[in-house]
Design a protein around this motif. Structure first.
Motif, PDB file in Angstrom:
ATOM      1  N   VAL A 238     -66.633  40.702 -39.576  1.00 37.69           N
ATOM      2  CA  VAL A 238     -68.007  40.805 -39.091  1.00 37.69           C
ATOM      3  C   VAL A 238     -68.075  41.952 -38.100  1.00 37.69           C
ATOM      4  CG1 VAL A 238     -69.832  39.650 -37.828  1.00 37.69           C
ATOM      5  CG2 VAL A 238     -68.404  38.370 -39.428  1.00 37.69           C
ATOM      6  N   LEU A 239     -69.074  42.805 -38.261  1.00 39.76           N
ATOM      7  CA  LEU A 239     -69.182  43.992 -37.409  1.00 39.76           C
ATOM      8  C   LEU A 239     -70.206  43.747 -36.313  1.00 39.76           C
ATOM      9  CD1 LEU A 239     -69.285  46.482 -40.386  1.00 39.76           C
ATOM     10  CD2 LEU A 239     -67.311  45.935 -38.939  1.00 39.76           C
ATOM     11  N   ALA A 240     -70.152  44.610 -35.275  1.00 42.24           N
ATOM     12  CA  ALA A 240     -71.134  44.514 -34.197  1.00 42.24           C
ATOM     13  C   ALA A 240     -72.084  45.704 -34.304  1.00 42.24           C
ATOM     14  CB  ALA A 240     -70.436  44.518 -32.848  1.00 42.24           C
ATOM     15  N   PRO A 241     -73.354  45.502 -33.971  1.00 40.66           N
ATOM     16  CA  PRO A 241     -74.323  46.602 -34.113  1.00 40.66           C
ATOM     17  C   PRO A 241     -74.035  47.765 -33.169  1.00 40.66           C
ATOM     18  CG  PRO A 241     -75.328  44.695 -33.036  1.00 40.66           C
ATOM     19  CD  PRO A 241     -73.993  44.266 -33.516  1.00 40.66           C
ATOM     20  N   THR A 242     -73.272  47.489 -32.098  1.00 39.07           N
ATOM     21  CA  THR A 242     -73.001  48.547 -31.124  1.00 39.07           C
ATOM     22  C   THR A 242     -71.853  49.448 -31.569  1.00 39.07           C
ATOM     23  OG1 THR A 242     -71.655  46.919 -29.983  1.00 39.07           O
ATOM     24  CG2 THR A 242     -73.879  47.290 -29.125  1.00 39.07           C
ATOM     25  N   GLN A 243     -71.097  49.012 -32.577  1.00 40.57           N
ATOM     26  CA  GLN A 243     -69.969  49.823 -33.045  1.00 40.57           C
ATOM     27  C   GLN A 243     -70.483  51.109 -33.699  1.00 40.57           C
ATOM     28  OE1 GLN A 243     -68.197  46.739 -35.476  1.00 40.57           O
ATOM     29  NE2 GLN A 243     -66.247  47.058 -34.422  1.00 40.57           N
TER      30      GLN A 243
ATOM     31  N   ALA B  28     -73.290  41.046 -36.524  1.00 47.78           N
ATOM     32  CA  ALA B  28     -73.835  40.085 -35.574  1.00 47.78           C
ATOM     33  C   ALA B  28     -73.645  40.597 -34.165  1.00 47.78           C
ATOM     34  CB  ALA B  28     -73.141  38.738 -35.741  1.00 47.78           C
ATOM     35  N   ASP B  29     -74.503  40.124 -33.246  1.00 51.38           N
ATOM     36  CA  ASP B  29     -74.398  40.590 -31.867  1.00 51.38           C
ATOM     37  C   ASP B  29     -73.328  39.812 -31.105  1.00 51.38           C
ATOM     38  OD1 ASP B  29     -75.378  38.147 -31.131  1.00 51.38           O
ATOM     39  OD2 ASP B  29     -77.437  38.865 -30.794  1.00 51.38           O
TER      40      ASP B  29
ATOM     41  N   ARG C 235     -75.032  35.949 -33.048  1.00 54.06           N
ATOM     42  CA  ARG C 235     -76.264  35.819 -33.827  1.00 54.06           C
ATOM     43  C   ARG C 235     -76.360  36.940 -34.861  1.00 54.06           C
ATOM     44  NH1 ARG C 235     -78.646  31.808 -31.231  1.00 54.06           N
ATOM     45  NH2 ARG C 235     -77.754  31.638 -29.164  1.00 54.06           N
ATOM     46  N   LEU C 236     -76.839  36.590 -36.029  1.00 50.60           N
ATOM     47  CA  LEU C 236     -76.916  37.541 -37.126  1.00 50.60           C
ATOM     48  C   LEU C 236     -77.929  38.644 -36.809  1.00 50.60           C
ATOM     49  CD1 LEU C 236     -76.171  38.113 -40.174  1.00 50.60           C
ATOM     50  CD2 LEU C 236     -78.356  37.010 -40.674  1.00 50.60           C
ATOM     51  N   VAL C 237     -77.537  39.879 -37.056  1.00 46.90           N
ATOM     52  CA  VAL C 237     -78.474  40.980 -36.894  1.00 46.90           C
ATOM     53  C   VAL C 237     -78.914  41.497 -38.264  1.00 46.90           C
ATOM     54  CG1 VAL C 237     -78.842  43.267 -35.939  1.00 46.90           C
ATOM     55  CG2 VAL C 237     -77.398  41.625 -34.718  1.00 46.90           C
ATOM     56  N   GLY C 238     -77.973  41.684 -39.152  1.00 46.07           N
ATOM     57  CA  GLY C 238     -78.333  42.183 -40.477  1.00 46.07           C
ATOM     58  C   GLY C 238     -77.072  42.390 -41.284  1.00 46.07           C
ATOM     59  N   ARG C 239     -77.185  43.152 -42.365  1.00 49.04           N
ATOM     60  CA  ARG C 239     -75.962  43.468 -43.083  1.00 49.04           C
ATOM     61  C   ARG C 239     -75.863  44.966 -43.312  1.00 49.04           C
ATOM     62  NH1 ARG C 239     -77.072  41.143 -49.207  1.00 49.04           N
ATOM     63  NH2 ARG C 239     -79.249  41.770 -49.225  1.00 49.04           N
ATOM     64  N   LEU C 240     -74.640  45.392 -43.477  1.00 49.06           N
ATOM     65  CA  LEU C 240     -74.361  46.808 -43.644  1.00 49.06           C
ATOM     66  C   LEU C 240     -73.784  46.998 -45.044  1.00 49.06           C
ATOM     67  CD1 LEU C 240     -74.041  49.640 -42.413  1.00 49.06           C
ATOM     68  CD2 LEU C 240     -71.744  48.920 -41.688  1.00 49.06           C
ATOM     69  N   PHE C 241     -74.457  47.815 -45.854  1.00 46.33           N
ATOM     70  CA  PHE C 241     -73.937  48.079 -47.196  1.00 46.33           C
ATOM     71  C   PHE C 241     -72.826  49.117 -47.132  1.00 46.33           C
ATOM     72  CE2 PHE C 241     -78.088  46.369 -48.510  1.00 46.33           C
ATOM     73  CZ  PHE C 241     -77.619  45.428 -49.413  1.00 46.33           C
ATOM     74  N   ALA C 242     -71.861  48.993 -47.996  1.00 47.84           N
ATOM     75  CA  ALA C 242     -70.699  49.875 -47.992  1.00 47.84           C
ATOM     76  C   ALA C 242     -71.110  51.332 -48.226  1.00 47.84           C
ATOM     77  CB  ALA C 242     -69.707  49.418 -49.054  1.00 47.84           C
TER      78      ALA C 242
ATOM     79  N   THR D  68     -65.020  33.886 -31.290  1.00 38.85           N
ATOM     80  CA  THR D  68     -64.311  35.107 -30.933  1.00 38.85           C
ATOM     81  C   THR D  68     -65.260  36.290 -30.820  1.00 38.85           C
ATOM     82  OG1 THR D  68     -63.928  35.438 -33.259  1.00 38.85           O
ATOM     83  CG2 THR D  68     -62.160  34.409 -32.011  1.00 38.85           C
ATOM     84  N   SER D  69     -64.762  37.318 -30.211  1.00 40.00           N
ATOM     85  CA  SER D  69     -65.610  38.495 -30.010  1.00 40.00           C
ATOM     86  C   SER D  69     -65.736  39.278 -31.322  1.00 40.00           C
ATOM     87  CB  SER D  69     -64.990  39.397 -28.939  1.00 40.00           C
ATOM     88  OG  SER D  69     -65.489  40.704 -29.093  1.00 40.00           O
ATOM     89  N   PRO D  70     -66.931  39.713 -31.617  1.00 40.76           N
ATOM     90  CA  PRO D  70     -67.120  40.489 -32.845  1.00 40.76           C
ATOM     91  C   PRO D  70     -66.483  41.872 -32.756  1.00 40.76           C
ATOM     92  CG  PRO D  70     -69.146  40.403 -31.558  1.00 40.76           C
ATOM     93  CD  PRO D  70     -68.166  39.481 -30.889  1.00 40.76           C
ATOM     94  N   ASN D  71     -66.083  42.241 -31.536  1.00 39.21           N
ATOM     95  CA  ASN D  71     -65.511  43.568 -31.375  1.00 39.21           C
ATOM     96  C   ASN D  71     -64.034  43.618 -31.710  1.00 39.21           C
ATOM     97  OD1 ASN D  71     -67.882  44.838 -30.614  1.00 39.21           O
ATOM     98  ND2 ASN D  71     -67.686  44.033 -28.521  1.00 39.21           N
ATOM     99  N   SER D  72     -63.455  42.474 -32.022  1.00 38.09           N
ATOM    100  CA  SER D  72     -62.031  42.496 -32.349  1.00 38.09           C
ATOM    101  C   SER D  72     -61.782  41.899 -33.729  1.00 38.09           C
ATOM    102  CB  SER D  72     -61.225  41.717 -31.301  1.00 38.09           C
ATOM    103  OG  SER D  72     -61.721  40.398 -31.235  1.00 38.09           O
TER     104      SER D  72
END
Lengths: 446, 234
Positions: free
Chosen positions: A285-290, A318-319, A323-330, A423-427
């Motif tokens: 799961v990715l974070a929107p800030t990445q 997710a943030d 919480r879900l923010v959206g999805r990222l297409f490859a 867990t943190s989405p950043n790791s």
């Protein structure tokens, strides 16, 4: 303690019940007891609690003692030993008069063959329980009409039972139990005499009513599909004993005995499994800030779509609160500049379903949108249901095909499986490791 | 009261209970009996039969309820009922005579003993045949024994009980000639006298009179039983 509490209920039919009870305590088999003293063991040492506001299904084949157990609860059948405590009152100790009053106040019952009085109109039948309670005629009509409306029989109140179809007669039977205002409903094979389509409607309506009225319902059924459709806990009985108690998915996933396993063999898994059990929790799961570059590193060697069950080549984003923010297409990730943050690249049109929704209600959405996000009661993202995770879940029926591969959290409680929300989405690095072991797209699915 | 008013009222009542066919049957049957100069005897017979039937119901229905609810009572007294029905009806005249002497009272007593078994049997049968689920429903909603009896068991047994009433009436009517031997009046006496005097014609007339009364009573009580049947049931 629950709303109804059964403690060591046994029922012996026939004479010699004292001797037979002794033999039951020694753990003798049913057939041995019958041979020894001629008594039939109807129920053997049954203990469990029924919670306030739940639909509990007593299930078993005919002769398993489920109807007897139901009738022990309001003492239409006297248990030979054991205690039944309802709302703190020991029902087994009530005197004749108190018992009648307690039944009037607490229990409504619905019967397999409706048990409507043929010489009374629907209105007269629905008001029967109130008449027993000696409620005044005016109030009786008023409350009966409310119950009749509640079950959708308005306009039929002046008809006689013989003028109604089976389904409508059973609605009247249900209305009679509701009108009496008792908040425990005992339903004895209530829908078994109805044809399948009507039966399904009635099951759905009963659930709906239950949500609205918050009654405690004990439902006897011999039909596992019905038990699943009603959506509550199941008490599986055989030969007067409880074999297994649990949610339908637990019983299907971990049958306690061979008997239970045979019983659940032909069940429609899609109706049993909940979204949270099907959801793929192992996908990164990715974070929107990445940034795009960070995301690419985090995903490591895995190339879009081929791994982690994120089929169609997308990842959930997710943030920090989960919480879900959206999805990222490859493909968006591949074409983006490395310094861009993910927030701008997201697809926000991802359908979201609650964790407890049943798989069969999701199938169409999964087919249309590639993946569906599953969100827990606290709003946190649990994972995604994708066409792949659906196929894996359905293929994983215990005892038929192979066990689910390790790491794919199908049919098992999250205890052992990696949970995401804490867990943190950043790791996501730990996650990648699990992902890798989950396997390649060519994994056998049955 | 003049006979024609009685006949008109009886026909009207029969019409209300059983419809036009039974109304007309009653009208012409009774007019015919009046025409045969048997009106007085017919009324006496009807009174005897009605009193005997009423008494049989007062005794028979409660006993029938008792037999239905108590298996032991049923087992104990069922043979007594069999005996009451199989003993030749003349035998009932014997105990009646020393107590009540010759006359209508003895005749009535013997008629009651002879005609009470069907109403007992059919009351018990009707209550036992109420579907178990319905009885259970009353229990499940906390109904007392009395509520169960009066709200569920008796109403549902009513058609069967009415069949018992019909049977009882027919049996009472079949006793009228025998009852005449110990002094009861009515059509029975007319038959009995004509036998003793070898008046075949008069005896035949009185016999036809009994048949007509029987048919009327049978049809009217059957119509009543049909009305007691629950709605929609055949």
């Amino acid at each position: 303690m629950g709303r109804i509490s059964l403690e060591g209920i046994s029922k012996i039919f026939g004479s010699n019940s004292a001797t037979a009870l002794g033999l039951v305590e020694q753990g003798k088999r049913k057939s041995d007891i019958a041979a020894a003293c001629g008594a039939i063991v109807g129920l053997r040492d049954i203990s469990f609690d029924i919670e306030e506001g739940e639909i509990l299904v007593l299930m078993g084949l005919s002769g398993s003692g489920k109807s007897t157990l139901l009738r022990c609860m309001n003492r239409l059948v006297e248990p030979s030993c054991g205690r039944i405590v309802v709302d703190g009152v020991d029902v087994t100790r009530l005197g004749r008069k108190d018992l009648l009053a307690f039944r009037q106040k607490t229990f409504g019952m619905v019967f397999q063959h409706f048990a409507l009085l043929p010489n009374r109109t629907i209105l007269g039948n629905v008001g029967f329980g109130l008449e027993i309670k000696q409620v005044s005629a005016r109030e009786r009509v008023e409350r009966s009409m409310q119950a009749i409306e509640l079950v959708g029989l308005k306009g039929w109140e002046t008809k006689y039972p013989s003028e109604l179809s089976g389904g409508m007669q059973q609605r009247a039977g249900l209305a009679r139990a509701l009108a009496a205002d008792a908040d425990i409903l005992l339903m004895d094979e209530a829908f078994s005499a109805l044809d399948p389509l009507i039966r399904r409607d009635m099951q759905a309506e009963l659930r709906e009513l239950q949500r609205k009225l918050k009654k405690t319902i004990v439902f006897v059924s011999h039909d596992l599909d019905e038990a699943v459709a009603l959506g509550g806990r199941i008490v599986l009985m055989k030969d007067g004993e409880v074999v297994q108690i649990g949610q339908p998915e637990e019983i299907v996933a971990r049958p306690a005995t061979d008997y239970v396993e045979r019983f659940v063999e032909h069940i429609d898994l899609a109706a049993v499994l909940r979204a949270e059990q099907v959801a793929d929790r192992s996908a990164p799961v990715l974070a929107p800030t990445q940034t795009v570059a960070e995301a690419r590193t985090a995903l490591g060697g895995t190339n879009g779509g081929a791994s982690g069950g994120a089929s169609g080549g997308s990842w959930l984003v997710a943030d920090g609160d989960g919480r879900l923010v959206g999805r990222l297409f490859a493909d968006r990730l591949a074409s983006a500049r490395p310094s861009e943050t993910l927030a701008g690249l997201l697809d926000l049109g991802l359908p979201v379903v609650p964790a407890e929704s049943r798989l069969d209600t999701l199938l169409a959405t999964v087919a249309a949108h590639e993946s569906v996000a599953v969100v827990g009661r606290d709003g946190r993202l649990i994972g995604a249901v994708t066409s792949r995770s659906v196929v894996q879940a359905l293929a994983a029926r215990p005892g038929t095909h192979g066990q689910p591969k390790a790491g794919a959290p199908i049919l098992s409680k999250p205890s052992g499986a990696p949970t995401w929300s804490g867990t943190s989405p950043n790791s996501p690095s730990t996650r990648s490791a699990t992902t890798a072991s989950t396997g390649s797209p060519s994994m056998a699915v049955g | 009261m003049p006979p024609w008013i009685c006949i008109a009222l009886a026909a009207l009542a029969a019409y209300r209970v059983g419809g036009r066919k039974i109304g007309l049957l009653t009208l012409f049957g009774l007019l015919f009996l009046w025409n045969l100069r048997l009106w007085q005897a017919t009324v006496e017979t009807l009174v005897l039969v009605s009193i005997a039937t009423a008494a049989a119901l007062v005794i028979g229905v409660p006993v029938g309820i008792w037999f239905a609810l108590s298996r032991r009572a049923w087992r104990t007294f069922s043979p007594v009922l069999d005996m009451m029905q199989t003993l030749p009806s003349f035998v009932y005249l014997i105990p009646a005579l020393p107590f009540f002497g010759l006359g209508a009272v003895s005749a009535c007593f013997a008629t009651i003993v002879f005609s009470v078994p069907p109403v007992i049997r059919l009351t018990a049968l009707g209550i036992r045949n109420v579907p178990g689920e319905l009885v259970e429903a009353s229990d499940a909603f906390g109904g007392s024994a009395a509520q169960k009896l009066f709200k569920v068991q008796l109403p549902l047994a009513l058609p069967t009980i009415m069949a018992g009433v019909n049977q009882t009436m027919m049996l009472a009517l079949s006793m009228v000639v025998i009852a005449a031997m110990i002094g009861a009046g009515g059509l029975g006496r007319a038959v009995w006298q004509s036998i003793q005097r070898l008046e075949a014609g008069a005896g035949f007339e009185a016999g036809i009179g009994i048949v007509i009364v029987a048919v009327i009573l049978d049809r009217v009580t059957q119509a009543l039983a049909a009305r007691a049947r629950p709605h929609g049931a055949a």
